[in-house]
Write an enzyme that holds these catalytic residues in place. Sequence first.
Site, PDB file in Angstrom:
ATOM      1  N   GLY A  18       0.804  -1.227   0.000  1.00 17.90           N
ATOM      2  CA  GLY A  18       0.000   0.000   0.000  1.00 17.90           C
ATOM      3  C   GLY A  18       0.832   1.270   0.000  1.00 17.90           C
ATOM      4  O   GLY A  18       0.488   2.223   0.703  1.00 17.90           O
ATOM      5  N   GLY A  20       0.930   3.321  -2.363  1.00 12.24           N
ATOM      6  CA  GLY A  20       0.061   4.351  -2.951  1.00 12.24           C
ATOM      7  C   GLY A  20      -0.841   4.978  -1.895  1.00 12.24           C
ATOM      8  O   GLY A  20      -1.065   6.194  -1.900  1.00 12.24           O
ATOM      9  N   ILE A 151      15.925  -5.855  -9.340  1.00 13.59           N
ATOM     10  CA  ILE A 151      16.949  -5.360 -10.271  1.00 13.59           C
ATOM     11  C   ILE A 151      16.426  -4.134 -10.999  1.00 13.59           C
ATOM     12  O   ILE A 151      17.098  -3.118 -11.139  1.00 13.59           O
ATOM     13  CB  ILE A 151      17.336  -6.455 -11.290  1.00 13.59           C
ATOM     14  CG1 ILE A 151      18.083  -7.567 -10.570  1.00 13.59           C
ATOM     15  CG2 ILE A 151      18.183  -5.877 -12.427  1.00 13.59           C
ATOM     16  CD1 ILE A 151      18.460  -8.738 -11.449  1.00 13.59           C
ATOM     17  N   LYS A 191      12.692  -8.909  11.676  1.00 18.79           N
ATOM     18  CA  LYS A 191      13.821  -9.245  10.802  1.00 18.79           C
ATOM     19  C   LYS A 191      13.595  -8.846   9.326  1.00 18.79           C
ATOM     20  O   LYS A 191      14.504  -8.271   8.715  1.00 18.79           O
ATOM     21  CB  LYS A 191      14.134 -10.746  10.925  1.00 18.79           C
ATOM     22  CG  LYS A 191      15.502 -11.144  10.416  1.00 18.79           C
ATOM     23  CD  LYS A 191      16.647 -10.570  11.238  1.00 18.79           C
ATOM     24  CE  LYS A 191      17.095 -11.518  12.317  1.00 18.79           C
ATOM     25  NZ  LYS A 191      18.081 -10.896  13.229  1.00 18.79           N
ATOM     26  N   THR A 193      12.006  -6.441   8.142  1.00 15.07           N
ATOM     27  CA  THR A 193      12.190  -4.983   8.053  1.00 15.07           C
ATOM     28  C   THR A 193      13.676  -4.644   8.105  1.00 15.07           C
ATOM     29  O   THR A 193      14.173  -3.839   7.323  1.00 15.07           O
ATOM     30  CB  THR A 193      11.424  -4.276   9.193  1.00 15.07           C
ATOM     31  OG1 THR A 193      10.050  -4.545   9.022  1.00 15.07           O
ATOM     32  CG2 THR A 193      11.669  -2.776   9.206  1.00 15.07           C
ATOM     33  N   GLN A 194      14.385  -5.291   9.027  1.00 20.31           N
ATOM     34  CA  GLN A 194      15.831  -5.037   9.121  1.00 20.31           C
ATOM     35  C   GLN A 194      16.520  -5.357   7.797  1.00 20.31           C
ATOM     36  O   GLN A 194      17.346  -4.593   7.309  1.00 20.31           O
ATOM     37  CB  GLN A 194      16.448  -5.914  10.214  1.00 20.31           C
ATOM     38  CG  GLN A 194      15.953  -5.613  11.618  1.00 20.31           C
ATOM     39  CD  GLN A 194      16.591  -6.581  12.629  1.00 20.31           C
ATOM     40  OE1 GLN A 194      17.747  -6.947  12.516  1.00 20.31           O
ATOM     41  NE2 GLN A 194      15.817  -6.998  13.613  1.00 20.31           N
ATOM     42  N   GLY A 356     -14.869  -1.373 -21.209  1.00 21.75           N
ATOM     43  CA  GLY A 356     -14.050  -2.518 -21.593  1.00 21.75           C
ATOM     44  C   GLY A 356     -13.720  -2.534 -23.070  1.00 21.75           C
ATOM     45  O   GLY A 356     -14.154  -1.674 -23.843  1.00 21.75           O
ATOM     46  N   CYS A 383     -18.961   4.047 -20.915  1.00 25.62           N
ATOM     47  CA  CYS A 383     -18.144   3.808 -22.113  1.00 25.62           C
ATOM     48  C   CYS A 383     -18.668   2.590 -22.884  1.00 25.62           C
ATOM     49  O   CYS A 383     -19.715   2.674 -23.502  1.00 25.62           O
ATOM     50  CB  CYS A 383     -16.671   3.716 -21.744  1.00 25.62           C
ATOM     51  SG  CYS A 383     -15.628   4.188 -23.131  1.00 25.62           S
ATOM     52  N   GLN A 387     -22.218   1.973 -24.962  1.00 28.65           N
ATOM     53  CA  GLN A 387     -22.284   1.451 -26.332  1.00 28.65           C
ATOM     54  C   GLN A 387     -23.170   0.209 -26.382  1.00 28.65           C
ATOM     55  O   GLN A 387     -23.964   0.034 -27.313  1.00 28.65           O
ATOM     56  CB  GLN A 387     -20.871   1.136 -26.829  1.00 28.65           C
ATOM     57  CG  GLN A 387     -19.987   2.398 -26.912  1.00 28.65           C
ATOM     58  CD  GLN A 387     -18.535   2.101 -27.309  1.00 28.65           C
ATOM     59  OE1 GLN A 387     -18.140   0.948 -27.451  1.00 28.65           O
ATOM     60  NE2 GLN A 387     -17.740   3.156 -27.481  1.00 28.65           N
ATOM     61  N   HIS A 509     -15.654   8.586 -18.710  1.00 23.65           N
ATOM     62  CA  HIS A 509     -15.430   7.834 -17.464  1.00 23.65           C
ATOM     63  C   HIS A 509     -15.596   8.742 -16.252  1.00 23.65           C
ATOM     64  O   HIS A 509     -14.604   9.280 -15.746  1.00 23.65           O
ATOM     65  CB  HIS A 509     -14.020   7.238 -17.466  1.00 23.65           C
ATOM     66  CG  HIS A 509     -13.833   6.168 -18.472  1.00 23.65           C
ATOM     67  ND1 HIS A 509     -13.966   4.831 -18.187  1.00 23.65           N
ATOM     68  CD2 HIS A 509     -13.545   6.243 -19.794  1.00 23.65           C
ATOM     69  CE1 HIS A 509     -13.759   4.120 -19.275  1.00 23.65           C
ATOM     70  NE2 HIS A 509     -13.499   4.950 -20.271  1.00 23.65           N
ATOM     71  N   GLU A 511     -15.985   7.931 -13.323  1.00 24.18           N
ATOM     72  CA  GLU A 511     -15.319   7.353 -12.145  1.00 24.18           C
ATOM     73  C   GLU A 511     -13.928   7.930 -11.908  1.00 24.18           C
ATOM     74  O   GLU A 511     -13.419   7.881 -10.791  1.00 24.18           O
ATOM     75  CB  GLU A 511     -15.256   5.822 -12.253  1.00 24.18           C
ATOM     76  CG  GLU A 511     -14.299   5.237 -13.286  1.00 24.18           C
ATOM     77  CD  GLU A 511     -14.863   5.126 -14.696  1.00 24.18           C
ATOM     78  OE1 GLU A 511     -15.817   5.873 -15.034  1.00 24.18           O
ATOM     79  OE2 GLU A 511     -14.337   4.310 -15.484  1.00 24.18           O
TER      80      GLU A 511
HETATM   81  N1  GLN Z   1     -13.971  -0.516 -26.562  1.00 22.04           N
HETATM   82  C1  GLN Z   1     -14.746   0.684 -26.620  1.00 22.04           C
HETATM   83  C2  GLN Z   1     -14.079   1.762 -27.445  1.00 22.04           C
HETATM   84  O1  GLN Z   1     -12.929   1.702 -27.725  1.00 22.04           O
HETATM   85  C3  GLN Z   1     -15.053   1.196 -25.230  1.00 22.04           C
HETATM   86  C4  GLN Z   1     -13.844   1.617 -24.473  1.00 22.04           C
HETATM   87  C5  GLN Z   1     -14.069   1.747 -22.997  1.00 22.04           C
HETATM   88  O2  GLN Z   1     -15.022   1.231 -22.436  1.00 22.04           O
HETATM   89  N2  GLN Z   1     -13.154   2.442 -22.318  1.00 22.04           N
HETATM   90  O3  GLN Z   1     -14.720   2.701 -27.822  1.00 22.04           O
END
Ligand code: GLN
Length: 536
Positions: A18, A20, A151, A191, A193-194, A356, A383, A387, A509, A511
């Site tokens: 963690g 981040g 590395i 250990k 951590t050391q 996706g 997205c 669609q 997006h 989100e």
């Molecule tokens: N695959 C779709 C596109 O390229 C949707 C992309 C996505 O959901 N980010 O438009």
Amino acid sequence: MSTTKYIFVTGGVTSSLGKGIISSSIAKLLVARGFSVTIQKLDPYINIDPGTLNPYEHGECFVTDDGAETDLDLGHYERFSNVPTSQANNVTTGVIYQSVITKERMGEYLGETVQVIPHITDEIKYRIKLLAHRIHYDFIITEIGGTVGDIESLPFIEAVRQLRWELGFNCVVVHLTLVPYLAAAGELKTKPTQHSVKTLLESGVQPDIIVCRTEKHLSEGIRNKIALFCNVSPSSVIECIDVESIYDVPMLMRKENLDLEILQKTQLPIDSQPDLTDWEQFLYAMKHPAGEVNIGLVGKYVELKDAYKSINESFIHAGTSNGVRVKVQSFHSEFINESNVAEKLGNLDGVLVAPGFGERGIEGKITAIRYVREHKIPFFGICLGMQCAVIEFGRNVLGFTDAHSTEFNKSTTHPVIDMMEIQKKISGMGGTMRLGSYPCKLKAGTRIMDIYKTENILERHRHRFEFNNDYLEVYRQAGMIPVGVNEKDNLIEIIELEGHPWFFGVQFHPEFKSTVARPHPLFVSFVKAAKDFAGR
Ligand code: GLN
């Protein structure tokens, strides 16, 4: 404050401790003290960015306003600190080498042998400091990806060693380790951590502060032992005990005085308290919900915890602002079909169909959308999710039986989703999609305006395909209304279904813009709709 202070966060013993969240928590505490802060992530892999990485490899790919495809930790940075990040906030080994090799070809090092030290390390140092070139920051927090001893992270650690020397007290190294509890011995063990500090020391870096991930409290004895063996004072051994929520970590670090340690080491006055009132209120509300809503997340990477990170976090923000806990139930789209959809989705208060790429699981998404459209269950398509909603409507309402996206069926007679014109000329992968923030104008007098409370919005994108405007009129006539448009490129960014309690599809997006301080209005409205649906 004039001189920029640099905080480096390294990690040892294991990955996934963690770093981040620790970096984000430090940022939160410093922002709450009125400092300007930015966080960057240095990733030791050779890809230029995670944009071409499968979510199975690397979790979600987070997109910044300026269109960088970045590590998901940048999402945490933004959600905690409420400060947007940019291209410069995520640098990989690939970026460093590409830049050095380009310079070499341009003759910039003419006559010299180009080497890891000093050329690669100079480039790393340049990238670390670059953030302060345009904007002044009081603190730049740099998280070094990977685990010390790897590395591939050696040049980054070497750059830290050099910077530490150059920057003196304007630099602090925070090392995150694990203090495991051995049940058989009934003891916490120092250990590892050391050893991990020794590994850092082999590279010439002495950490100033050691943050210990642990499942049990560290006794004074344990703290003293770590301090003794790792050359730090006991007050610089910070306990980071497992907590219920990542959003508890800033308060935990405050309690352990991590911010004070940093201020002391960077020789800054400690004359005030951080203002964490809003954060505390958020935590209280998050932990005391008045009810619960059940939302289905339909996607093809649902078994992966990090694949839809920002969506899950957005639900925490939106749930908290609605006074409810959002229970997100994941559904693998590949396994949804006509005969099981009612059983899977029938008891939900809302369904989100995820973004996706690629054909796997598409038909399941379309089946899920038909079900929630017909049963008037609140629906949010992001997205690819939007669609799919367009495809579903084309097939089942407009009667275009083979309606599809040309991403999946190039010869469909109804390409209701098609590749953007500009994308047709692009052949390379990696940073070539429509990426980052674009303006969108909302349709006056519609519900989307009530949700955003403004007419012009900016949202982040990551796609190649879009709603095919040839079908705009027929969709509009049938009740699927474009309510948000990018006027410059004439792209449909938001669709809403008339006569449905809550049915929105967005090409962008949302989100990526939801933070603790500013939960995204679309998520807030969706959760509210789910709450209303649950209480109907
Ligand atoms: N695959 C779709 C596109 O390229 C949707 C992309 C996505 O959901 N980010 O438009």
